[in-house]
Design a protein around this motif. Structure first.
Motif, PDB file in Angstrom:
ATOM      1  N   SER A  58      49.108 -15.801  31.689  1.00 60.25           N
ATOM      2  CA  SER A  58      49.986 -16.913  32.044  1.00 60.25           C
ATOM      3  C   SER A  58      49.079 -18.018  32.576  1.00 60.25           C
ATOM      4  N   THR A  86      58.251 -20.032  34.210  1.00 57.46           N
ATOM      5  CA  THR A  86      57.394 -18.861  34.014  1.00 57.46           C
ATOM      6  C   THR A  86      57.194 -18.597  32.522  1.00 57.46           C
ATOM      7  N   PHE A  88      54.496 -16.215  29.825  1.00 56.56           N
ATOM      8  CA  PHE A  88      53.382 -15.329  29.482  1.00 56.56           C
ATOM      9  C   PHE A  88      53.236 -15.331  27.971  1.00 56.56           C
TER      10      PHE A  88
END
Length: 149
Positions: A58, A86, A88
């Motif tokens: 990330s 968020t 990833f």
């Protein structure tokens, strides 16, 4: 006349107290939802004797390189950030194949996985488990069908 103003003042005070309590409850609920831990699991479902080379990261974390045998997985957990951004992503390699996927994107995935966000890497694509509907969905496809002339 003063009793009317007195009763009105008491009602307004009671309403203000109820309003403040509702705001506290609502704020506490939002914090619980935002801070719920997510567990991402990436599983090698490519078949026997096929090793998956996996490197996920990330903007804040580099989870390192991992070599997964068939049916092995890498799993990590985190909390979504307060901004709701968020993200990833992973690089995947096996044989002569190399692909990159977003393995968790808050805007796309938060509503589809409660606490468990499972991903299955298969020969035809990357599948994401949709927890509310309890089924696997192919989110990435590795092959583009060639036009025949």
């Amino acid at each position: 006349m003063s009793s009317v103003y007195g009763n009105l003042a008491k009602m307004l005070k009671a309403l203000a107290t109820v309003g403040v309590l509702l705001m506290i409850i609502a704020a506490d609920t939002v914090i619980v939802v935002v801070h719920a831990r997510k567990h991402v699991r990436v599983i090698n479902d490519l078949g026997n004797d096929v090793f998956l080379y996996l490197h996920c990261r990330s903007s804040d974390d580099d989870l390192g390189e991992h070599v997964l045998e068939y049916q092995q997985y890498q799993e990590w957990s985190f909390q979504n950030n307060l901004r709701g951004t968020t993200l990833f992503w992973c690089s995947l390699q096996w044989g002569y194949e190399e692909h990159y996927i977003e393995v968790y994107n808050y805007k796309k995935d938060n509503k589809y996985c409660g606490s468990y966000c499972w991903r299955s890497i298969r020969t035809d694509g990357a599948y994401f488990y949709i927890e509310p509907f309890q089924h696997w969905e192919r989110r990435y496809s590795w092959y583009v069908k060639q036009l025949q002339v």
